[in-house]
Motif scaffolding. Structure first.
Motif, short mmCIF file in Angstrom:
data_model
loop_
_atom_site.label_atom_id
_atom_site.label_comp_id
_atom_site.label_asym_id
_atom_site.label_seq_id
_atom_site.Cartn_x
_atom_site.Cartn_y
_atom_site.Cartn_z
N ILE A 1 0.66 -1.46 -0.15
CA ILE A 1 -0.12 -0.13 0.02
C ILE A 1 1.21 1.14 -0.46
N ASP B 1 -0.01 -12.03 8.45
CA ASP B 1 -1.26 -12.11 7.98
C ASP B 1 -1.16 -10.78 6.90
N LEU B 2 -0.35 -9.92 7.06
CA LEU B 2 -0.73 -9.52 5.91
C LEU B 2 0.32 -9.87 4.19
N ASN C 1 -2.14 -12.27 3.02
CA ASN C 1 -3.20 -11.38 1.99
C ASN C 1 -2.71 -11.12 0.51
N THR C 2 -1.15 -10.73 0.93
CA THR C 2 -0.54 -10.13 -0.58
C THR C 2 -0.29 -10.35 -0.93
N ARG D 1 -1.67 -13.60 -1.59
CA ARG D 1 -2.75 -15.21 -1.95
C ARG D 1 -3.01 -15.85 -3.17
N GLU D 2 -2.83 -14.98 -4.40
CA GLU D 2 -2.65 -15.68 -5.41
C GLU D 2 -1.15 -16.82 -5.62
#
Lengths: 354, 304
Positions: B48, B94-95, B98-99, B101-102
């Protein structure tokens, strides 16, 4: 009242009614309701704050200065799980360096395991503070907070559909004024009953199917209307039904933290710090409840909220729901916010007809 | 099984501990390379915009490691030395999940959630159980690794003390998080320029942590974060023996934004410069500022 202490807590939504009660009835000192936040508040605040500290600190500093100018002599700050933990000490240092004279009640100083430390710190506010009186005032204070949150929730859901503009605002303002004068539980109960009825009597034109928007975000920015440029009002103008879970009732009084952790388990298995888990869980909840969009409201550089952004983007993909991120600092332009909200509304409308 | 350790963030604090631990447990691991332009650029794209520079660097390193190992090692630490950490270290696993995820990378971590002295050991034990390592072996490895890290830190602190007492050059205290000053791409420039300007760099983070944390209480009583407590304490420890202080931070570091302000307000009789770095900095700007800072120090010295 005989006391010559004028205590003040920075402006934070409408909770000053609750703070007033605990300070006047519990601590037995005068409470100075902080002057409403204006552009000047933010300007003063940003001038004396560090450059890239989060915006709530700047608001607090501005509020402190305006309160001191209005005659306050006892300021206070709470503590939290993020930078909020250090707000108190730094704010006190900055104000002292500027030459102001005041008492500072910093909750980060208190060791909550020891009653002695609690009482000692309470004595900063009033040397004759009695724990019994504070204990007696606390339940009513909590009740006030809950009433405020209940009323605001109701208004949020319905204000977009009022037939005569500004009626909800008028009634609520009246209610707040009266709430600021209550002395005991009985009066609160009566007031609650009277105005709850009055709110329900306001004519509204609410269709069966409305556009629902969920607001999530950091503790201060999402709750204090000035710091998010009165976003809830702007959204209501579009005829949207607004949902927001973040308030004192849902976090401190009846903490939903464990529940939030469970709701957001698929995305974040651990504590993200401060309001992170609430944000994720609320977003999922809104998405499941059929909201048309989610808006994340946060201050620039908010540590826990930044780390929820990738998670919210994944939620957005999985539930096929648009998420709009707003970062507020001291220099965000009002027109920019409005334009983005308009575009958001247009997009939601377009998706509806697809 | 192969474990990938990103050379970012907490690696610079616990590097010796981690590598020794995996050596002792006979687990193969790879380290991502030193931070370079490409890694930072990739990290900035993945992160981000508002995220802090170390986080961007971290994401760049993790991306480099994906596909080259079975597990990526990202510990999650809530408490350290009895105090809390920046929320970034809480949300890191967790970050990253999620970043990326693919690509669904597998994350290996130990998770310190309790503020207790044995918290770290218990967390490591749990991680070893997950890896299928016997308890006794885990304990042995933990002790060896912890001692290695301890000796390494002690040696570093002693070396610094020697430098402080023997050096006759200008001594500059660099107050920066381990992952900023340790990373050659971020803090390396400052060290190089200081050397060229004929100054000795004293690194605040090398001072003994426990001692510094205790000292910091007199400066900033309610300061919550361990690493900032360490740094503030180091200033208190070294302040009479250095000629100037550089507060080196990365944009927009949440904790430093407040602590630096406090430090500048508390230490008024020693030259202080605040250097804020971000991912696009060339070194010319830093060079000019440091040159003038050295001039100020010399001026002050000559005057006294």
């Amino acid at each position: 009242m005989e006391s010559d202490v004028y205590a003040c807590f920075p402006q934070w939504a409408n909770y000053s009614c609750a703070f007033r009660f605990i300070f006047e009835k519990g601590f037995e000192v005068n409470y100075l309701t902080p002057p409403p936040i204006t552009k000047r508040t933010l300007e003063i605040g940003s001038k004396i704050s560090p450059d890239y500290v989060c915006a709530p600190f700047k608001y607090c500093m501005g509020c402190y200065i305006e309160a001191l100018e209005a005659g306050a002599n006892c300021l206070m700050q709470i503590f939290g799980a993020c930078r909020l933990n250090y707000y108190g000490e730094l704010a006190e240092q900055i104000l002292r360096d500027m030459g102001y004279k005041f008492n500072f009640f910093n909750m980060a100083n208190i060791d909550f395991k020891s009653p002695k430390s609690i009482l000692e710190n309470f004595k900063v506010i009033n040397p004759n503070a009695s724990l019994v009186k504070i204990g007696m005032a606390l339940p009513v204070t909590i009740k006030i907070v809950k009433t405020l949150d209940k009323f605001e929730d109701f208004i949020r859901h319905n204000v977009g559909f009022e037939i005569n503009d500004g009626e909800f605002d008028k009634v609520y303002k009246e209610f707040l004024e009266k709430l600021n004068k209550i002395n005991n539980k009985k009066e609160l109960k009566r007031l609650n009953k009277e105005y709850w009825k009055k709110l329900h009597q306001i004519p509204i034109n609410k269709p069966d199917k409305t556009i629902k928007v969920g607001l999530v975000g950091d503790y201060y920015t999402v709750q204090e209307p000035f710091s998010n440029y009165f976003m809830e009002k702007e959204l209501a103008k579009f005829g949207m039904e607004i949902y927001r879970e973040m308030n004192l009732t849902n976090t401190i009084i009846h903490s939903k933290f464990k529940k939030s952790l469970k709701t957001g388990k698929k995305y974040a298995k651990h504590n993200l710090g401060a309001t992170g888990n609430y944000t994720v869980a609320e977003a999922i909840k809104f998405a499941k409840a059929g909201a048309s969009g989610i808006i994340q409201v946060k201050s620039f550089g908010c540590m826990p909220e930044i780390d929820t952004m990738p998670i919210l983007q994944n939620v957005s993909k999985d539930y096929n729901i648009p998420v709009l991120h707003f970062s507020f600092d001291s220099q965000t332009s009002e027109t920019g916010v409005k334009t983005r909200l308009e575009a958001f509304y247009d997009m939601i409308e377009a998706r509806k007809h697809k | 099984m192969k474990i990938g350790i990103p050379r970012a963030m907490l690696y610079f604090k616990n590097g010796k501990f981690w590598t020794t631990l995996f050596d002792e447990l006979k687990i193969e691991y790879i380290l991502s390379p030193e931070t370079n332009k490409e890694i930072i650029d990739r990290g900035s794209k993945l992160a981000i915009d508002e995220a802090c520079l170390p986080e961007k660097v971290m994401l760049g390193h993790v991306e480099w490691l994906i596909g080259k190992c079975d597990y990526i090692f990202i510990p999650r630490i809530e408490y350290c030395e009895g105090y809390e950490m920046c929320t970034r270290f809480l949300s890191l696993p967790d970050l990253i999940v999620n970043t990326f995820r693919e690509k669904s990378p597998k994350i290996l971590f130990y998770n310190i959630t309790k503020n207790s002295r044995k918290g770290e050991y218990k967390a490591i034990k749990k991680m070893c159980k997950f890896l299928g390592i016997k308890r006794r072996k885990a304990k042995e490895a933990y002790i060896v690794a912890k001692q290695t890290q301890g000796y390494f830190e002690m040696f570093r602190a002693e070396n610094q003390e020697n430098l402080l007492s023997s050096s006759h050059k200008n001594k500059v205290l660099i107050v920066a998080h381990a992952y900023n000053i340790g990373d050659k791409y971020i803090g390396g420039n400052v060290l190089r320029i200081l050397k060229e300007l004929d100054c000795d760099a004293i690194i605040a983070e090398y001072a003994n942590a426990q001692k510094c944390i205790n000292l910091s209480k007199s400066v900033a009583k309610t300061l919550p974060w361990t690493y900032n407590k360490h740094l503030v304490g180091a200033i208190e420890l070294y302040k009479d023996r250095v000629d100037g202080i550089i507060l080196l931070t990365t944009f927009p570091c949440g904790t430093d934004s407040m602590v630096n302000e406090m430090v500048v307000r508390k230490y008024k009789d020693i030259p202080i410069v605040v250097l804020t770095l971000d991912s696009q900095d060339g070194s010319a700007g830093i060079e000019t500022r440091l040159e003038s800072f050295v001039d100020i120090m010399n001026f002050k010295k000559g005057e006294m």
